[in-house]
Design an enzyme around this catalytic site. Structure first.
Site, PDB file in Angstrom:
ATOM      1  N   HIS A  77      37.775  51.638  54.946  1.00 33.64           N
ATOM      2  CA  HIS A  77      37.123  51.395  53.652  1.00 33.64           C
ATOM      3  C   HIS A  77      36.014  52.429  53.440  1.00 33.64           C
ATOM      4  O   HIS A  77      35.637  53.155  54.358  1.00 33.64           O
ATOM      5  CB  HIS A  77      36.493  50.000  53.624  1.00 33.64           C
ATOM      6  CG  HIS A  77      37.492  48.894  53.542  1.00 33.64           C
ATOM      7  ND1 HIS A  77      37.846  48.120  54.626  1.00 33.64           N
ATOM      8  CD2 HIS A  77      38.221  48.432  52.506  1.00 33.64           C
ATOM      9  CE1 HIS A  77      38.740  47.227  54.258  1.00 33.64           C
ATOM     10  NE2 HIS A  77      38.985  47.392  52.972  1.00 33.64           N
TER      11      HIS A  77
ATOM     12  N   GLY B  63      36.192  38.565  62.016  1.00 31.08           N
ATOM     13  CA  GLY B  63      36.471  37.529  63.015  1.00 31.08           C
ATOM     14  C   GLY B  63      35.562  37.669  64.230  1.00 31.08           C
ATOM     15  O   GLY B  63      35.100  36.679  64.790  1.00 31.08           O
TER      16      GLY B  63
ATOM     17  N   TYR C 234      48.614  43.872  48.450  1.00 28.84           N
ATOM     18  CA  TYR C 234      47.564  43.102  49.130  1.00 28.84           C
ATOM     19  C   TYR C 234      47.067  41.976  48.215  1.00 28.84           C
ATOM     20  O   TYR C 234      46.905  40.829  48.645  1.00 28.84           O
ATOM     21  CB  TYR C 234      46.440  44.063  49.470  1.00 28.84           C
ATOM     22  CG  TYR C 234      45.237  43.473  50.155  1.00 28.84           C
ATOM     23  CD1 TYR C 234      45.305  43.080  51.486  1.00 28.84           C
ATOM     24  CD2 TYR C 234      44.015  43.348  49.487  1.00 28.84           C
ATOM     25  CE1 TYR C 234      44.176  42.572  52.136  1.00 28.84           C
ATOM     26  CE2 TYR C 234      42.901  42.845  50.123  1.00 28.84           C
ATOM     27  CZ  TYR C 234      42.983  42.453  51.448  1.00 28.84           C
ATOM     28  OH  TYR C 234      41.871  41.955  52.084  1.00 28.84           O
TER      29      TYR C 234
ATOM     30  N   GLY D 154      38.924  41.224  65.122  1.00 25.15           N
ATOM     31  CA  GLY D 154      38.624  42.107  63.992  1.00 25.15           C
ATOM     32  C   GLY D 154      37.140  42.126  63.656  1.00 25.15           C
ATOM     33  O   GLY D 154      36.326  41.477  64.328  1.00 25.15           O
TER      34      GLY D 154
HETATM   35  N1  LIG Z   1      36.932  44.546  55.538  1.00 22.78           N
HETATM   36  C1  LIG Z   1      36.576  44.221  54.314  1.00 22.78           C
HETATM   37  O1  LIG Z   1      35.858  44.985  53.623  1.00 22.78           O
HETATM   38  C2  LIG Z   1      37.018  42.913  53.721  1.00 22.78           C
HETATM   39  C3  LIG Z   1      36.567  42.593  52.424  1.00 22.78           C
HETATM   40  C4  LIG Z   1      36.954  41.388  51.862  1.00 22.78           C
HETATM   41  C5  LIG Z   1      37.786  40.519  52.556  1.00 22.78           C
HETATM   42  N2  LIG Z   1      38.220  40.854  53.803  1.00 22.78           N
HETATM   43  C6  LIG Z   1      39.101  39.901  54.491  1.00 22.78           C
HETATM   44  O2  LIG Z   1      38.460  39.474  55.682  1.00 22.78           O
HETATM   45  C7  LIG Z   1      39.430  39.275  56.708  1.00 22.78           C
HETATM   46  C8  LIG Z   1      39.049  40.100  57.927  1.00 22.78           C
HETATM   47  O3  LIG Z   1      38.982  41.473  57.588  1.00 22.78           O
HETATM   48  P1  LIG Z   1      38.506  42.556  58.665  1.00 22.78           P
HETATM   49  O4  LIG Z   1      38.010  43.712  57.923  1.00 22.78           O
HETATM   50  O5  LIG Z   1      37.695  41.875  59.696  1.00 22.78           O
HETATM   51  O6  LIG Z   1      39.911  42.970  59.305  1.00 22.78           O
HETATM   52  P2  LIG Z   1      40.196  43.761  60.659  1.00 22.78           P
HETATM   53  O7  LIG Z   1      38.951  44.231  61.300  1.00 22.78           O
HETATM   54  O8  LIG Z   1      41.265  44.773  60.350  1.00 22.78           O
HETATM   55  O9  LIG Z   1      40.817  42.634  61.580  1.00 22.78           O
HETATM   56  C9  LIG Z   1      42.077  42.112  61.322  1.00 22.78           C
HETATM   57  C10 LIG Z   1      42.379  41.061  62.351  1.00 22.78           C
HETATM   58  O10 LIG Z   1      43.667  40.503  62.046  1.00 22.78           O
HETATM   59  C11 LIG Z   1      44.394  40.399  63.257  1.00 22.78           C
HETATM   60  N3  LIG Z   1      45.823  40.476  62.994  1.00 22.78           N
HETATM   61  C12 LIG Z   1      46.472  41.386  62.228  1.00 22.78           C
HETATM   62  N4  LIG Z   1      47.796  41.134  62.250  1.00 22.78           N
HETATM   63  C13 LIG Z   1      47.963  40.037  63.049  1.00 22.78           C
HETATM   64  C14 LIG Z   1      49.090  39.296  63.474  1.00 22.78           C
HETATM   65  N5  LIG Z   1      50.335  39.612  63.083  1.00 22.78           N
HETATM   66  N6  LIG Z   1      48.907  38.248  64.290  1.00 22.78           N
HETATM   67  C15 LIG Z   1      47.657  37.905  64.704  1.00 22.78           C
HETATM   68  N7  LIG Z   1      46.548  38.564  64.337  1.00 22.78           N
HETATM   69  C16 LIG Z   1      46.707  39.611  63.519  1.00 22.78           C
HETATM   70  C17 LIG Z   1      43.916  41.581  64.099  1.00 22.78           C
HETATM   71  O11 LIG Z   1      44.135  41.239  65.440  1.00 22.78           O
HETATM   72  P3  LIG Z   1      44.799  42.154  66.558  1.00 22.78           P
HETATM   73  O12 LIG Z   1      43.757  42.299  67.610  1.00 22.78           O
HETATM   74  O13 LIG Z   1      45.941  41.351  67.020  1.00 22.78           O
HETATM   75  O14 LIG Z   1      45.188  43.443  65.896  1.00 22.78           O
HETATM   76  C18 LIG Z   1      42.425  41.598  63.791  1.00 22.78           C
HETATM   77  O15 LIG Z   1      41.757  40.679  64.617  1.00 22.78           O
HETATM   78  C19 LIG Z   1      40.782  39.612  56.086  1.00 22.78           C
HETATM   79  O16 LIG Z   1      41.363  38.447  55.605  1.00 22.78           O
HETATM   80  C20 LIG Z   1      40.414  40.516  54.925  1.00 22.78           C
HETATM   81  O17 LIG Z   1      41.370  40.449  53.907  1.00 22.78           O
HETATM   82  C21 LIG Z   1      37.843  42.013  54.415  1.00 22.78           C
END
Ligand SMILES: NC(=O)c1ccc[n+]([C@@H]2O[C@H](COP(=O)([O-])OP(=O)(O)OC[C@H]3O[C@@H](n4cnc5c(N)ncnc54)[C@H](OP(=O)(O)O)[C@@H]3O)[C@@H](O)[C@H]2O)c1
Length: 311
Positions: free
Chosen positions: A182, A17, A139, A14
């Site tokens: 977003h 990550g 969420y 992600g």
């Molecule tokens: N984006 C933002 O603005 C934001 C803001 C504040 C906090 N956060 C937090 O930061 C974290 C990362 O956010 P992000 O924006 O980087 O999210 P993202 O780009 O959507 O990535 C989500 C990740 O979760 C994995 N995932 C989803 N379902 C899964 C499952 N069942 N088993 C294993 N892996 C799974 C996905 O992997 P696959 O390759 O398997 O799909 C992907 O690597 C989250 O906890 C989010 O709540 C994000």
């Protein structure tokens, strides 16, 4: 954290990550693994987590996987956001208790799960301090459960868990889907479409609300620093500490995209909260050098990496 420690990044494919994985490698960490659904791993399947932890025995775990999305996705799939995000962290903690009790875990909540109304800037003591925003209740409840679960497993079972609250992120690998992404990801995509396809640029609301935007690589730096230096059950914000109005973001994007076409505002659409700014006093007290980059710089990097274009 030693350079040869075994580190797992759940959610390594992600946006956040991926940034954590890249920064760990740049910082010289050699033993990083990123299990993902593409290679048969699934955090919604507890036996897969058990198997993984039993075999790998990670010493540090970044839990940044989740079902993540913008306001439309959150609002229309509230039950999915609740179910998946709750199960992933509960299964992981339960499995860690048995198969990796000595590992340190960093879990990410989000500043968007703070109550609907807050004094500005939003400090950590606002967690669970008032009614939630209806549009992302599923969420917010799931993430809130995850944070409290980290604290309870720490208290009852001695698991070494910490939880951070990142603000709105943008960066390489963002979700650019206009429906599920977003604000910043969707804005970048709209500008890209306007430049490459000549589509009309329309934004929602008045453009007056103020928002924060943190580059994913800066958030990754803070996550790694906290993993290395923070040890408390108290949550900790990761933000920029300053904000811009939506109009100001759009002015910066106009300049970076070198866009001189028209922009219209659909004022029949809601503005949402006027201001959401994160108090990062606590983070700065632990990480005094934290100095996230300006949006213009981050946007240029994103365009180079994800769109192969500097405009
Ligand atoms: N984006 C933002 O603005 C934001 C803001 C504040 C906090 N956060 C937090 O930061 C974290 C990362 O956010 P992000 O924006 O980087 O999210 P993202 O780009 O959507 O990535 C989500 C990740 O979760 C994995 N995932 C989803 N379902 C899964 C499952 N069942 N088993 C294993 N892996 C799974 C996905 O992997 P696959 O390759 O398997 O799909 C992907 O690597 C989250 O906890 C989010 O709540 C994000």
């Amino acid at each position: 954290m030693q350079k040869d420690n075994k580190i797992t990044v759940f959610g390594g494919t992600g946006m956040l990550g991926g940034a954590i994985t890249r920064q760990l490698s740049r910082n010289g960490y050699k033993n990083i693994s990123t299990p993902s659904r593409a290679n048969g791993f699934d955090l919604l399947n507890k036996s897969k987590i058990d198997e993984y932890l039993k075999a790998e025995k990670p010493e540090y775990i970044f839990m940044v996987a989740g079902l993540v999305g913008g306001i439309q996705a959150n609002n229309s799939r509230q039950a999915d956001f609740l179910y998946q995000n709750t199960l992933m962290i509960l299964y992981l903690l339960e499995s860690m208790k048995q198969f990796a009790p000595g590992a340190k875990l960093l879990y990410t909540g989000s500043t968007c799960i703070y109550p609907k109304e807050n004094p500005q800037p939003i400090s950590e003591n606002r967690f669970m301090a008032g009614p939630l925003e209806e549009t992302n209740k599923g969420y917010a409840v799931a993430k809130g459960t995850g944070i409290i679960a980290c604290q309870l497993y720490r208290n009852q079972y001695g698991l070494n868990t910490i939880a951070a609250m990142p603000t709105n992120l943008y960066g390489p690998g963002d979700n650019y889907d206009l429906d599920s992404g977003h604000f910043i990801g969707a804005m970048i995509k709209k500008f890209h479409n306007a430049k490459t396809k000549g589509t009309e640029l329309v934004f929602w609301g008045s453009g007056k609300p103020r928002r924060e935007a943190l580059y994913s690589e800066d958030c990754a730096d803070a996550c790694i620093y906290l993993m290395e230096n923070y040890n408390s059950s108290e949550i900790i914000n990761i933000g920029t500490g300053y904000d811009h109005s939506i109009k100001e973001y759009i002015e910066i994007a106009k300049k970076v995209f070198d866009y001189d076409g028209s922009i219209s505002w659909d004022t029949t659409k809601p503005d949402g909260m006027f201001e959401k700014r994160t108090d990062i006093t606590k983070l700065k007290s632990i990480m005094p050098d934290f100095s996230p980059r300006h949006f213009e710089e981050g946007l240029k990097e994103v365009l180079n990496i994800d769109f192969n274009s500097a405009y």
